[in-house]
Design an enzyme around this catalytic site. Sequence first.
Site, PDB file in Angstrom:
ATOM      1  N   LYS A  28       0.828  -1.206   0.000  1.00  0.00           N
ATOM      2  CA  LYS A  28       0.000   0.000   0.000  1.00  0.00           C
ATOM      3  C   LYS A  28       0.868   1.264   0.000  1.00  0.00           C
ATOM      4  O   LYS A  28       2.097   1.196   0.198  1.00  0.00           O
ATOM      5  CB  LYS A  28      -0.931  -0.055   1.223  1.00  0.00           C
ATOM      6  N   TYR A  68     -11.863  -3.506  -3.059  1.00  0.00           N
ATOM      7  CA  TYR A  68     -12.446  -3.641  -1.721  1.00  0.00           C
ATOM      8  C   TYR A  68     -13.968  -3.744  -1.783  1.00  0.00           C
ATOM      9  O   TYR A  68     -14.654  -3.263  -0.879  1.00  0.00           O
ATOM     10  CB  TYR A  68     -12.024  -2.458  -0.850  1.00  0.00           C
ATOM     11  N   PHE A  76     -15.391   2.176   7.869  1.00  0.00           N
ATOM     12  CA  PHE A  76     -13.965   2.459   7.686  1.00  0.00           C
ATOM     13  C   PHE A  76     -13.582   2.625   6.223  1.00  0.00           C
ATOM     14  O   PHE A  76     -12.442   2.984   5.933  1.00  0.00           O
ATOM     15  CB  PHE A  76     -13.084   1.389   8.359  1.00  0.00           C
ATOM     16  N   ARG A 104      -0.639 -14.455   4.355  1.00  0.00           N
ATOM     17  CA  ARG A 104      -1.471 -13.874   5.425  1.00  0.00           C
ATOM     18  C   ARG A 104      -0.734 -13.972   6.775  1.00  0.00           C
ATOM     19  O   ARG A 104      -0.818 -13.070   7.610  1.00  0.00           O
ATOM     20  CB  ARG A 104      -2.817 -14.590   5.521  1.00  0.00           C
ATOM     21  N   THR A 110      -4.708  -7.764  10.989  1.00  0.00           N
ATOM     22  CA  THR A 110      -5.061  -6.506  10.308  1.00  0.00           C
ATOM     23  C   THR A 110      -4.581  -5.271  11.072  1.00  0.00           C
ATOM     24  O   THR A 110      -4.031  -4.334  10.476  1.00  0.00           O
ATOM     25  CB  THR A 110      -6.595  -6.443  10.117  1.00  0.00           C
ATOM     26  N   ARG A 121       3.251  -6.461   9.609  1.00  0.00           N
ATOM     27  CA  ARG A 121       2.463  -5.446  10.304  1.00  0.00           C
ATOM     28  C   ARG A 121       2.898  -5.308  11.762  1.00  0.00           C
ATOM     29  O   ARG A 121       2.965  -4.197  12.300  1.00  0.00           O
ATOM     30  CB  ARG A 121       0.979  -5.798  10.209  1.00  0.00           C
ATOM     31  N   ASN A 131      -1.623  -0.267   7.291  1.00  0.00           N
ATOM     32  CA  ASN A 131      -1.015  -1.521   7.729  1.00  0.00           C
ATOM     33  C   ASN A 131      -0.202  -2.189   6.628  1.00  0.00           C
ATOM     34  O   ASN A 131      -0.004  -3.400   6.622  1.00  0.00           O
ATOM     35  CB  ASN A 131      -2.093  -2.456   8.278  1.00  0.00           C
ATOM     36  N   HIS A 134      -1.571  -5.881   1.650  1.00  0.00           N
ATOM     37  CA  HIS A 134      -2.801  -6.656   1.441  1.00  0.00           C
ATOM     38  C   HIS A 134      -2.399  -7.999   0.871  1.00  0.00           C
ATOM     39  O   HIS A 134      -1.544  -8.063  -0.015  1.00  0.00           O
ATOM     40  CB  HIS A 134      -3.716  -5.944   0.427  1.00  0.00           C
ATOM     41  N   GLU A 145      -8.931 -11.158  -7.569  1.00  0.00           N
ATOM     42  CA  GLU A 145      -8.015 -10.015  -7.490  1.00  0.00           C
ATOM     43  C   GLU A 145      -6.961 -10.057  -8.603  1.00  0.00           C
ATOM     44  O   GLU A 145      -6.611  -9.012  -9.166  1.00  0.00           O
ATOM     45  CB  GLU A 145      -7.368  -9.978  -6.094  1.00  0.00           C
TER      46      GLU A 145
END
Length: 154
Positions: A28, A68, A76, A104, A110, A121, A131, A134, A145
Amino acid sequence: MLVVDDLGNKVCAMSSSNPSQRSFVLLKPDVVRRGLIGTVLSRYEAKGLSIVAMEMRQVDGELADQHYAEHVERDFYPPLRKFVTSGPSIAMVVEGDEAIEVIRTINGATDGRKAAPGTIRGDLSLSNRENLVHGSDSPESAEREIALWFPELS
Ligand code: IDP
Ligand code: MG
């Protein structure tokens, strides 16, 4: 295993003896802004995962909404949309044995404030929103995706 597809190309076929899996990963805008591209990439590479596609992308609101889709109605989401469109991101397809779950785990929970030390993270983020990373959460999400971000690969 090499097989011939219907266009006559030799392609590598996945089988149970080749459990490799692909996941979509997004670094990100906070990763790029903070100069952490190398640090984050090295964690996936050191684990043994392969980066099979990578591109710097300026995400616009439309792509954010599609990516998303499951969250667009959440409280949020508006600040998340603002954040993810706030600067360039790095979009990637990452491959390896059980890549979706492995990524993950490497990414961590998260909320960066609660994520375990040793995760990306947990070590590098102090935020529930900013964070850093993704990773697809299931094979179905990965397929969706990858088709959205890298249609040429799906
Ligand atoms: P994930 O990225 O760990 O899969 P999701 O629940 O799918 O987490 O949420 C997507 C993204 O939305 C998170 O990575 C984070 O950037 C943001 N987010 C999720 N929950 C919150 C929240 O409660 N406050 C602010 N941002 C959030
Ligand atoms: Mg998610």
